[in-house]
Write an enzyme that holds these catalytic residues in place. Structure first.
Site, PDB file in Angstrom:
ATOM      1  N   ALA A   1       1.395  20.618  -3.684  1.00 50.01           N
ATOM      2  CA  ALA A   1       2.802  20.499  -2.608  1.00 50.01           C
ATOM      3  C   ALA A   1       3.506  19.204  -2.867  1.00 50.01           C
ATOM      4  CB  ALA A   1       2.160  20.593  -1.270  1.00 50.01           C
TER       5      ALA A   1
ATOM      6  N   TYR B   1      -2.023  18.715  -3.368  1.00 50.39           N
ATOM      7  CA  TYR B   1      -1.700  17.988  -4.559  1.00 50.39           C
ATOM      8  C   TYR B   1      -0.358  18.664  -5.082  1.00 50.39           C
ATOM      9  CZ  TYR B   1      -1.592  15.670  -9.116  1.00 50.39           C
ATOM     10  OH  TYR B   1      -1.261  14.803 -10.296  1.00 50.39           O
TER      11      TYR B   1
ATOM     12  N   ASP C   1       0.824  -1.125  -0.054  1.00 52.55           N
ATOM     13  CA  ASP C   1       0.025   0.036   0.125  1.00 52.55           C
ATOM     14  C   ASP C   1       0.904   1.239  -0.142  1.00 52.55           C
ATOM     15  OD1 ASP C   1      -1.937   1.721   0.374  1.00 52.55           O
ATOM     16  OD2 ASP C   1      -2.669   1.133   1.863  1.00 52.55           O
TER      17      ASP C   1
END
Length: 229
Positions: free
Chosen positions: A146, A144, A54
């Protein structure tokens, strides 16, 4: 045989890239979130190997790799997977920031760290599929953008650190691309989605291949792709 590990091969740019590499007979290692996704990828790309972990939990990636077979050497690591959640700075919660930074920045850093010995053995190539948001941030794109600005910094630092090992590092900055992620962005923006207006995943995949196939001794460091006539 040239070996590539791709994240995000389940759809969009990653899927287009996996298809192109498979068609030319390269060895594919496809990253999946879990075992079910891994089985789906294996069915979609016969002959490909899969790895499961993950990316939203980068601190667990090292444990996820333990016990999974890995190539002895890796010619390229292609970071394509990512998440996006739009919102004003005044509305975004710490959970959104943490999820975005974990998947889009910390996980690529950690996966690169874990696979560096294999990349060094092949004098390989790391490609970060970034975004136009990695070059300029716009309202409601703060988390997003950043994460993608950070990804650019990661690539630049890695390039300097690994030059002595012969590693090449490329960042690709696609503009809006006709992918499921872009469809989600349009829903968040409250706009109609017309994929014909945007860059195709195949065009971005071709850009990545251009960087990968450049003769040894040359390197594309940064490359932008935009919709055009």
């Amino acid at each position: 045989m040239t070996a590539h590990l791709i994240t995000g091969a389940g759809s969009g740019i990653g899927q287009a890239l996996a298809r192109r590499l498979a068609d030319r007979g390269d060895e594919l290692w496809l990253w999946a979130r879990d075992d079910d996704r891994a089985r789906q990828l294996a069915e979609r790309f016969p002959g490909a190997r899969t790895l499961a972990g993950d990316l939203g939990q980068p601190d667990r990636l090292a444990a996820a790799l333990d016990g999974q077979p890995l190539p002895d050497r890796l010619d390229s690591l292609l970071h394509v997977a990512g998440v996006v959640e739009l919102g004003a700075v005044g509305d975004l919660t710490p959970a959104v920031w943490q999820e975005t930074l974990a998947a889009n920045l910390v996980a690529p850093a950690e996966l690169t760290r874990l696979l560096l010995p294999r990349l060094r053995a092949a004098r390989g190539h790391v490609v970060f599929v970034n975004s136009g948001a990695g070059l300029a941030a716009h309202p409601r794109w703060s988390a997003y953008a950043a994460s993608k600005h950070g990804l650019r910094a990661l690539a630049d630092a890695l390039r300097g650190e690994e030059r002595e090992h012969g590693l090449r590092v490329t960042t690709v900055y696609p503009g809006r691309t006709a992918t499921p992620m872009q469809e989600k962005v349009h829903r968040q923006e409250g706009k109609d989605y017309d994929p014909s207006r945007w860059v195709t995943p195949e065009a971005v995949a071709q850009t990545v291949l251009t960087a990968l196939d450049l003769p040894r001794g040359s390197e594309i460091t940064d490359l932008s792709v935009r919709p055009g006539g």
